[in-house]
Design an enzyme around this catalytic site. Structure first.
Site, PDB file in Angstrom:
ATOM      1  NE  ARG A  79      -3.095   0.701  -0.723  1.00 53.27           N
ATOM      2  CZ  ARG A  79      -3.331   0.786  -2.024  1.00 53.27           C
ATOM      3  NH1 ARG A  79      -2.921   1.843  -2.703  1.00 53.27           N
ATOM      4  NH2 ARG A  79      -3.943  -0.188  -2.666  1.00 53.27           N
TER       5      ARG A  79
ATOM      6  CE  LYS B 260      -1.702  28.301  -5.893  1.00 55.23           C
ATOM      7  NZ  LYS B 260      -2.677  28.779  -6.912  1.00 55.23           N
TER       8      LYS B 260
ATOM      9  CE  LYS C  22       1.447  34.783  -5.131  1.00 54.30           C
ATOM     10  NZ  LYS C  22       1.308  34.611  -6.611  1.00 54.30           N
TER      11      LYS C  22
ATOM     12  CD  GLU D 135       0.465  38.334  -8.148  1.00 52.46           C
ATOM     13  OE1 GLU D 135       0.582  37.107  -7.964  1.00 52.46           O
ATOM     14  OE2 GLU D 135      -0.226  39.067  -7.422  1.00 52.46           O
TER      15      GLU D 135
ATOM     16  CG  ASP E  36      -2.316  37.061 -10.398  1.00 56.52           C
ATOM     17  OD1 ASP E  36      -2.236  35.814 -10.450  1.00 56.52           O
ATOM     18  OD2 ASP E  36      -3.051  37.659  -9.601  1.00 56.52           O
TER      19      ASP E  36
END
Length: 282
Positions: free
Chosen positions: A100, A135, A167, A197, A218
């Protein structure tokens, strides 16, 4: 040749085996004959691209099991339903105790490689490359980014330490894009690559000619991105352009045709469908 992050994988493998086995695999210990030797075959249950094969020996090393592993393909190989991926020969108890955990790693990483390959295929023939993001599943970043490479994609920064990416929240806190850039430029003694960004063309224009490595466009619509590319080209600034935000497989080809250098896609890692792989003992 792909460079598999074995040390990071070993840490995760130990955690996964402890989570799954703890004080012992009661089912295998109580149902299987002692010292029985079998061969287990890993089989693709659907079409996809395989990644993560180097985890197999690491898992069985951790289980202290003597096994013989034969791989029929390498990471980055496309498979079809029914294709054999590998064969593992050893004590049946060892095979089933590791099954597994092994499949969890292989299916997840192969899922990343598979979706990445679809984006890479959509961009084939042009200059635009698909990038991953941060992410990622906590703890799995280096493995998932390895799987992106196996699928034909490219890696963005590994973390907060190896590249500067300014950002929207940084810009808001700093007081604007120029203020943020000036602060970074003053303190960037490590000479890290810098990406900033922008959310509109006015911010973009402010940053041209300053020596910034990359600008992220963006959540812009196609018309605005096309204008952004035109502005940069006419300026003569060699800055790279990265498109980001709501990047679907259906949309990336038309965005690539606009002329950006990169398209970053969080979905390569944050919401991946695992590739169905099974293990069969015969």
């Amino acid at each position: 040749m792909l460079n598999f992050p074995a040390q990071d994988a070993q840490i995760l493998i130990r955690l996964a085996l402890d989570e799954d086995i703890r004080t012992g695999d009661a089912t295998s210990l109580w149902t299987l004959p002692a010292n029985q030797i079998q061969t287990a075959t890993l089989i693709a249950k659907e079409n996809g691209v395989v990644a993560g094969l180097p985890v197999i020996p690491l898992i069985f090393d951790e289980l202290k099991g003597e096994v013989n592993i034969e791989t029929f393909i390498s990471d980055g190989t496309a498979v079809k339903t029914g294709d054999r991926i590998a064969a593992i020969t050893g004590e049946t108890k060892t095979l089933l105790s590791g099954e597994r955990v092994m499949l969890n790693f292989l299916q997840q990483l192969s899922g990343v490689a598979t979706i990445t390959s679809k984006f890479a295929e959509a961009l084939k023939g042009g200059k635009t490359r698909v990038l991953d993001t941060r992410k990622t599943i906590p703890g799995f970043r280096t493995l998932q980014k390895y799987a992106v490479l196996a699928g034909g994609g490219s890696n963005h920064r590994m973390g907060l330490w190896d590249m500067v990416l300014v950002k929207d929240n940084h810009i808001a806190a700093a007081g604007g894009v120029l203020e943020a850039w000036n602060a970074v430029k003053k303190q960037n003694t490590q000479n890290l690559k810098v990406e900033i960004e922008v959310e509109n063309l006015e911010q973009l224009k402010l940053l041209l000619g300053l020596g910034i490595n990359r600008i992220m466009l963006d959540n812009m619509d196609n018309k605005t991105m096309r204008e952004a590319v035109r502005i940069v080209q006419e300026s003569g600034d060699p800055v790279e352009l990265e498109a980001s935000g709501n990047m679907t497989l259906e949309r990336v080809k038309e965005i690539a045709d606009i002329g950006v250098d990169f398209i970053s896609v969080g979905a390569l890692t944050h919401s991946v469908k695992a590739l169905d792989i099974s293990m069969r003992i015969k």
